[in-house]
Design a protein around this motif. Structure first.
Motif, PDB file in Angstrom:
ATOM      1  N   GLU A  84       0.991  -1.371  -0.029  1.00 54.92           N
ATOM      2  CA  GLU A  84       0.098   0.089   0.015  1.00 54.92           C
ATOM      3  C   GLU A  84       0.915   1.286   0.038  1.00 54.92           C
ATOM      4  O   GLU A  84       0.443   2.331  -0.635  1.00 54.92           O
ATOM      5  CB  GLU A  84      -0.923  -0.071   1.231  1.00 54.92           C
ATOM      6  N   VAL A  85       1.867   1.134   0.841  1.00 55.84           N
ATOM      7  CA  VAL A  85       2.787   2.436   0.852  1.00 55.84           C
ATOM      8  C   VAL A  85       4.267   2.081   0.182  1.00 55.84           C
ATOM      9  O   VAL A  85       4.811   1.084   0.548  1.00 55.84           O
ATOM     10  CB  VAL A  85       3.071   2.886   2.391  1.00 55.84           C
ATOM     11  N   ASP A  86       4.589   2.756  -0.801  1.00 63.79           N
ATOM     12  CA  ASP A  86       5.718   2.416  -1.448  1.00 63.79           C
ATOM     13  C   ASP A  86       6.386   3.834  -2.034  1.00 63.79           C
ATOM     14  O   ASP A  86       5.975   4.272  -3.330  1.00 63.79           O
ATOM     15  CB  ASP A  86       5.430   1.604  -2.798  1.00 63.79           C
ATOM     16  N   PRO A  87       7.450   4.496  -1.127  1.00 66.06           N
ATOM     17  CA  PRO A  87       8.013   5.756  -1.261  1.00 66.06           C
ATOM     18  C   PRO A  87       8.740   5.605  -2.590  1.00 66.06           C
ATOM     19  O   PRO A  87       8.918   6.518  -3.523  1.00 66.06           O
ATOM     20  CB  PRO A  87       8.751   5.807  -0.018  1.00 66.06           C
ATOM     21  N   ALA A  88       9.448   4.158  -2.783  1.00 64.71           N
ATOM     22  CA  ALA A  88      10.101   4.330  -3.961  1.00 64.71           C
ATOM     23  C   ALA A  88       9.430   4.413  -5.457  1.00 64.71           C
ATOM     24  O   ALA A  88       9.951   4.856  -6.453  1.00 64.71           O
ATOM     25  CB  ALA A  88      10.810   2.673  -4.145  1.00 64.71           C
ATOM     26  N   PHE A  89       8.119   4.040  -5.394  1.00 67.73           N
ATOM     27  CA  PHE A  89       7.172   4.189  -6.582  1.00 67.73           C
ATOM     28  C   PHE A  89       7.076   5.652  -6.764  1.00 67.73           C
ATOM     29  O   PHE A  89       7.072   6.006  -7.961  1.00 67.73           O
ATOM     30  CB  PHE A  89       6.046   3.346  -6.422  1.00 67.73           C
ATOM     31  N   ASP A  90       6.856   6.071  -5.869  1.00 66.53           N
ATOM     32  CA  ASP A  90       6.588   7.595  -5.858  1.00 66.53           C
ATOM     33  C   ASP A  90       7.773   8.480  -6.393  1.00 66.53           C
ATOM     34  O   ASP A  90       7.794   9.248  -7.170  1.00 66.53           O
ATOM     35  CB  ASP A  90       6.071   8.064  -4.529  1.00 66.53           C
ATOM     36  N   ALA A  91       8.929   8.030  -5.834  1.00 65.62           N
ATOM     37  CA  ALA A  91      10.231   8.583  -6.260  1.00 65.62           C
ATOM     38  C   ALA A  91      10.387   8.355  -7.916  1.00 65.62           C
ATOM     39  O   ALA A  91      10.996   9.110  -8.773  1.00 65.62           O
ATOM     40  CB  ALA A  91      11.395   8.024  -5.758  1.00 65.62           C
ATOM     41  N   VAL A  93       7.894   7.721 -10.260  1.00 68.17           N
ATOM     42  CA  VAL A  93       7.036   8.475 -10.945  1.00 68.17           C
ATOM     43  C   VAL A  93       7.586   9.973 -11.148  1.00 68.17           C
ATOM     44  O   VAL A  93       7.563  10.745 -12.163  1.00 68.17           O
ATOM     45  CB  VAL A  93       5.553   8.720 -10.254  1.00 68.17           C
ATOM     46  N   GLU A  94       8.096  10.544 -10.097  1.00 66.86           N
ATOM     47  CA  GLU A  94       8.717  11.912 -10.166  1.00 66.86           C
ATOM     48  C   GLU A  94       9.947  11.965 -11.013  1.00 66.86           C
ATOM     49  O   GLU A  94      10.114  12.927 -11.968  1.00 66.86           O
ATOM     50  CB  GLU A  94       9.006  12.087  -8.805  1.00 66.86           C
ATOM     51  N   SER A  95      10.830  10.842 -11.112  1.00 69.52           N
ATOM     52  CA  SER A  95      12.049  10.645 -11.960  1.00 69.52           C
ATOM     53  C   SER A  95      11.334  10.857 -13.237  1.00 69.52           C
ATOM     54  O   SER A  95      12.092  11.416 -14.344  1.00 69.52           O
ATOM     55  CB  SER A  95      12.932   9.581 -11.662  1.00 69.52           C
ATOM     56  N   ILE A  96      10.566  10.026 -13.652  1.00 65.03           N
ATOM     57  CA  ILE A  96      10.182   9.951 -15.032  1.00 65.03           C
ATOM     58  C   ILE A  96       9.307  11.254 -15.437  1.00 65.03           C
ATOM     59  O   ILE A  96       9.583  11.468 -16.816  1.00 65.03           O
ATOM     60  CB  ILE A  96       9.194   8.716 -15.144  1.00 65.03           C
ATOM     61  N   GLY A 122       8.964  -4.807 -16.093  1.00 69.12           N
ATOM     62  CA  GLY A 122       8.788  -3.271 -15.975  1.00 69.12           C
ATOM     63  C   GLY A 122       7.384  -2.930 -15.605  1.00 69.12           C
ATOM     64  O   GLY A 122       7.113  -1.821 -15.904  1.00 69.12           O
ATOM     65  N   ARG A 123       6.963  -3.693 -14.795  1.00 70.22           N
ATOM     66  CA  ARG A 123       5.693  -3.010 -14.258  1.00 70.22           C
ATOM     67  C   ARG A 123       5.415  -1.799 -13.808  1.00 70.22           C
ATOM     68  O   ARG A 123       4.514  -1.170 -13.692  1.00 70.22           O
ATOM     69  CB  ARG A 123       4.943  -4.208 -13.441  1.00 70.22           C
ATOM     70  N   ARG A 124       6.397  -1.515 -12.660  1.00 68.93           N
ATOM     71  CA  ARG A 124       6.427  -0.365 -12.134  1.00 68.93           C
ATOM     72  C   ARG A 124       6.773   0.966 -12.997  1.00 68.93           C
ATOM     73  O   ARG A 124       5.871   1.905 -12.780  1.00 68.93           O
ATOM     74  CB  ARG A 124       7.710  -0.303 -11.027  1.00 68.93           C
ATOM     75  N   ARG A 125       7.316   0.692 -14.024  1.00 68.44           N
ATOM     76  CA  ARG A 125       7.594   1.791 -14.921  1.00 68.44           C
ATOM     77  C   ARG A 125       6.262   1.943 -15.905  1.00 68.44           C
ATOM     78  O   ARG A 125       5.994   3.144 -16.258  1.00 68.44           O
ATOM     79  CB  ARG A 125       8.801   1.554 -16.114  1.00 68.44           C
ATOM     80  N   LEU A 126       5.645   0.652 -16.083  1.00 68.79           N
ATOM     81  CA  LEU A 126       4.229   0.794 -16.881  1.00 68.79           C
ATOM     82  C   LEU A 126       3.368   1.615 -16.143  1.00 68.79           C
ATOM     83  O   LEU A 126       2.575   2.443 -16.555  1.00 68.79           O
ATOM     84  CB  LEU A 126       3.925  -0.636 -17.226  1.00 68.79           C
ATOM     85  N   LYS A 127       3.328   1.262 -14.791  1.00 67.73           N
ATOM     86  CA  LYS A 127       2.460   1.774 -13.908  1.00 67.73           C
ATOM     87  C   LYS A 127       2.488   3.446 -13.614  1.00 67.73           C
ATOM     88  O   LYS A 127       1.862   4.194 -13.494  1.00 67.73           O
ATOM     89  CB  LYS A 127       2.364   1.133 -12.439  1.00 67.73           C
ATOM     90  N   ALA A 128       3.956   3.658 -13.909  1.00 64.77           N
ATOM     91  CA  ALA A 128       4.200   5.274 -13.544  1.00 64.77           C
ATOM     92  C   ALA A 128       3.805   5.801 -14.798  1.00 64.77           C
ATOM     93  O   ALA A 128       3.493   7.118 -14.855  1.00 64.77           O
ATOM     94  CB  ALA A 128       5.881   5.233 -13.367  1.00 64.77           C
ATOM     95  N   ALA A 129       4.128   5.503 -16.109  1.00 68.51           N
ATOM     96  CA  ALA A 129       3.545   5.962 -17.498  1.00 68.51           C
ATOM     97  C   ALA A 129       2.222   6.292 -17.294  1.00 68.51           C
ATOM     98  O   ALA A 129       1.648   7.234 -17.722  1.00 68.51           O
ATOM     99  CB  ALA A 129       4.152   5.071 -18.590  1.00 68.51           C
ATOM    100  N   GLU A 130       1.403   4.996 -16.813  1.00 71.16           N
ATOM    101  CA  GLU A 130      -0.152   5.138 -16.750  1.00 71.16           C
ATOM    102  C   GLU A 130      -0.762   6.342 -15.969  1.00 71.16           C
ATOM    103  O   GLU A 130      -1.403   6.987 -16.152  1.00 71.16           O
ATOM    104  CB  GLU A 130      -0.543   3.746 -16.293  1.00 71.16           C
ATOM    105  N   LYS A 131       0.213   6.541 -14.757  1.00 68.10           N
ATOM    106  CA  LYS A 131      -0.183   7.501 -13.857  1.00 68.10           C
ATOM    107  C   LYS A 131      -0.037   8.606 -14.356  1.00 68.10           C
ATOM    108  O   LYS A 131      -0.715   9.672 -14.175  1.00 68.10           O
ATOM    109  CB  LYS A 131       0.722   7.186 -12.544  1.00 68.10           C
ATOM    110  N   LEU A 132       1.166   8.934 -15.010  1.00 67.83           N
ATOM    111  CA  LEU A 132       1.391  10.200 -15.961  1.00 67.83           C
ATOM    112  C   LEU A 132       0.751  10.561 -16.958  1.00 67.83           C
ATOM    113  O   LEU A 132       0.877  11.618 -17.546  1.00 67.83           O
ATOM    114  CB  LEU A 132       2.981  10.311 -16.008  1.00 67.83           C
ATOM    115  N   GLY A 133      -0.107   9.630 -17.582  1.00 68.14           N
ATOM    116  CA  GLY A 133      -0.767   9.761 -18.766  1.00 68.14           C
ATOM    117  C   GLY A 133       0.031   9.843 -19.992  1.00 68.14           C
ATOM    118  O   GLY A 133      -0.362  10.696 -20.945  1.00 68.14           O
ATOM    119  N   ARG A 134       0.777   8.928 -20.001  1.00 68.79           N
ATOM    120  CA  ARG A 134       1.909   9.041 -21.292  1.00 68.79           C
ATOM    121  C   ARG A 134       2.114   7.901 -21.836  1.00 68.79           C
ATOM    122  O   ARG A 134       2.032   6.699 -20.916  1.00 68.79           O
ATOM    123  CB  ARG A 134       3.085   9.824 -21.016  1.00 68.79           C
ATOM    124  N   PRO A 135       2.477   7.537 -23.049  1.00 67.71           N
ATOM    125  CA  PRO A 135       3.065   6.165 -23.395  1.00 67.71           C
ATOM    126  C   PRO A 135       4.293   5.660 -22.805  1.00 67.71           C
ATOM    127  O   PRO A 135       4.828   6.469 -22.231  1.00 67.71           O
ATOM    128  CB  PRO A 135       3.313   6.462 -25.097  1.00 67.71           C
TER     129      PRO A 135
END
Length: 335
Positions: A84-91, A93-96, A122-135
């Motif tokens: 539920e809490v994943d600071p690494a994923f938030d970081a 998203v910010e980096s991408i 690459g699920r985390r990168r896929l999820k980050a792209a989805e969250k950012l609304g980009r390919p």
């Protein structure tokens, strides 16, 4: 002669013999239509050429292309336990968002759905792209199921190692899907004995309980084996679910949940579990409170999900209840 020249020579030759004005007008109409047809055929030929080139790139695994996240399906074999809490994923998203996606993910054409893809890693990168609304940038390769699973496992080990329990359930899920042991060994970069231990433990721990605990990256095989021994008791299994529900509300991290659970289950039982007379149930038969008396103190614990706000209501009635108690027992005034 080029394809375009061939098309021109077939359709765009002008008649040699002179014609009347009406005939010339008809020729101009036909020539315009044929010219449009030639352009369309040329465009179709170019599109086919590009499609052939793309197919060749896909077959050779050379293509790095941009894909809409919605067109990418997950692998049918789960490896990571979501938290539920994943600071690494938030970081991430910010980096991408700031620097773009530096490392592409790996996908294959989905064998069950034309025009769609299936992720290998690459699920985390896929999820980050989805969250950012980009390919998402992806390498596309034609992979068999076994190659997909091996790539999935190897990337996890190279970039962020799976925890012990994640490896255990990854091995179990692969086996349940029909993978042979050599494929599982290759995916986990383990030996036959380790894989056997992973699968054995995963089959003894309830999956719903593992999801409540999380990946627990610091917990190794020995501690999970100890937990498995405790969970063999139905009473302790019930206790584990109750404790983990409370830990989730407190938003404890995964390792903290595991430590607290193992510590609670390992404590010697000073008293037997509450008797039925120590439990209070609603008229509908739901357990709503329990009474615990130990070391000179008595505690009433209300189940908020069953009787919300009832504990607060009772606390407002303590003065009245105490007066009734005195009258019934003839104690007179409190001294």
């Amino acid at each position: 002669m080029s394809r375009k020249d061939s098309i021109d020579s077939l359709f765009l030759k002008k008649p040699v013999a002179p014609a009347s004005s009406a005939s010339k007008s008809g020729d101009r109409v036909r020539t315009g239509a044929i010219s449009a047809m030639g352009s369309s055929l040329h465009e179709m030929a170019e599109n086919a050429k590009q499609a052939t080139k793309l197919q060749q790139q896909l077959a050779e695994g050379e293509a790095v292309i941009s894909i809409e996240p919605a067109s990418i399906d997950t692998s049918k074999i789960v490896d990571r336990i979501p938290i539920e809490v994943d600071p690494a994923f938030d970081a991430l998203v910010e980096s991408i968002a700031e620097h773009g996606q530096q490392v592409p993910i790996l996908v294959r054409p989905n064998p069950q759905a034309t025009g769609r893809f299936q992720i290998a890693y690459g699920r985390r990168r896929l999820k980050a792209a989805e969250k950012l609304g980009r390919p998402v940038r992806a390498i596309v390769r034609n992979l068999s199921d076994s190659q997909l699973y091996v790539a999935q496992g190897r990337e996890n080990l190279d970039r962020k190692d799976l925890s012990f329990i994640e490896k255990a359930f990854f091995a179990k899920n692969l086996e349940d899907d029909g993978c042979d042991r050599p494929t599982i060994i290759a995916a986990l970069v383990s030996d036959k004995a380790d894989v056997s231990r992973y699968v054995a433990i995963a089959r003894q721990v309830p999956q719903d309980l593992v999801r409540l605990i999380g990946p627990a990256p610091k917990a190794g095989r020995a501690r999970w084996m100890t937990l498995v021994e405790h969970l063999a008791s139905p009473a302790k299994l019930d206790t584990a679910h109750e404790l983990l529900a409370g830990f989730a509300e407190e938003r404890l991290e995964s390792d903290a949940r595991f430590d607290a659970l193992l510590r609670a289950l390992s404590e010697p039982r000073k008293k037997e579990r509450a008797k039925s007379s120590d439990l209070w149930k609603t008229p509908h038969g739901k357990r709503a409170a329990r009474v615990e008396a130990r070391e000179g103190k008595t505690t009433i614990i209300f189940e908020e999900k069953v009787v919300p706000a009832f504990g607060q209501f009772v606390s407002t009635k303590l003065d009245q209840l105490y007066r009734e108690f005195q009258e019934l027992n003839g104690n007179g005034e409190e001294r």
